[in-house]
Design a protein around this motif. Structure first.
Motif, PDB file in Angstrom:
ATOM      1  N   ARG A  52      45.144  66.918  19.077  1.00  0.00           N
ATOM      2  CA  ARG A  52      44.843  65.487  18.936  1.00  0.00           C
ATOM      3  C   ARG A  52      43.712  65.320  17.937  1.00  0.00           C
ATOM      4  N   VAL A  53      43.859  64.320  17.062  1.00  0.00           N
ATOM      5  CA  VAL A  53      42.856  64.025  16.045  1.00  0.00           C
ATOM      6  C   VAL A  53      42.546  62.528  16.117  1.00  0.00           C
ATOM      7  N   ASP A  54      41.258  62.186  16.249  1.00  0.00           N
ATOM      8  CA  ASP A  54      40.833  60.789  16.281  1.00  0.00           C
ATOM      9  C   ASP A  54      40.738  60.227  14.871  1.00  0.00           C
ATOM     10  N   VAL A  55      41.321  59.045  14.680  1.00  0.00           N
ATOM     11  CA  VAL A  55      41.220  58.341  13.392  1.00  0.00           C
ATOM     12  C   VAL A  55      41.011  56.853  13.669  1.00  0.00           C
ATOM     13  N   GLY A  56      40.405  56.178  12.716  1.00  0.00           N
ATOM     14  CA  GLY A  56      40.217  54.745  12.828  1.00  0.00           C
ATOM     15  C   GLY A  56      41.449  54.006  12.337  1.00  0.00           C
TER      16      GLY A  56
END
Length: 119
Positions: A52-56
């Protein structure tokens, strides 16, 4: 006296939570820097594998693909995207405009490569 301490502790916790929440939200929303996801596809195996990768929301995302043969990634966004990559190194630039979790996968390998958690 104990009641005042308890109220003070609660207020301190609320203030701390509000400052942490505000700080985290500002970083995502104001960032024009791309999130870089390095993907390696070799001998029928892929790395990463479901991370999982957090992005805006709307933040640029660079999928840097290093592959031993050409192929295609599927981005399960709205609308869905099919992105072709060449053998060697390819950078695929995308952005996701809606919050949620968006899977990036290889149908050929039947594997989720990364999940973009868009906030």
């Amino acid at each position: 006296m104990q009641r005042l301490r308890a109220v003070g502790a609660v207020l301190t916790g609320v203030a701390l939570l509000a400052s942490v929440t505000a700080c985290g939200g500002e970083d995502k929303a104001s960032s024009d820097d791309p999130v870089v996801v390095k993907i390696t596809i070799k001998d029928g195996k892929v790395d990463p594998s479901g991370d999982r990768v957090d992005v805006g929301t709307g933040q640029p995302i660079d999928l840097e693909v290093t592959a031993d043969k050409p192929g295609e990634l599927h981005v399960h966004s709205e609308p869905e995207q099919q992105l072709e990559y060449a053998a060697g190194e390819t950078t695929l630039k995308i952005a996701i405009d809606r919050p949620g979790v968006v899977a990036v996968e290889s149908h050929e390998l039947d594997q989720i490569i990364v999940q973009l958690e868009v906030r």
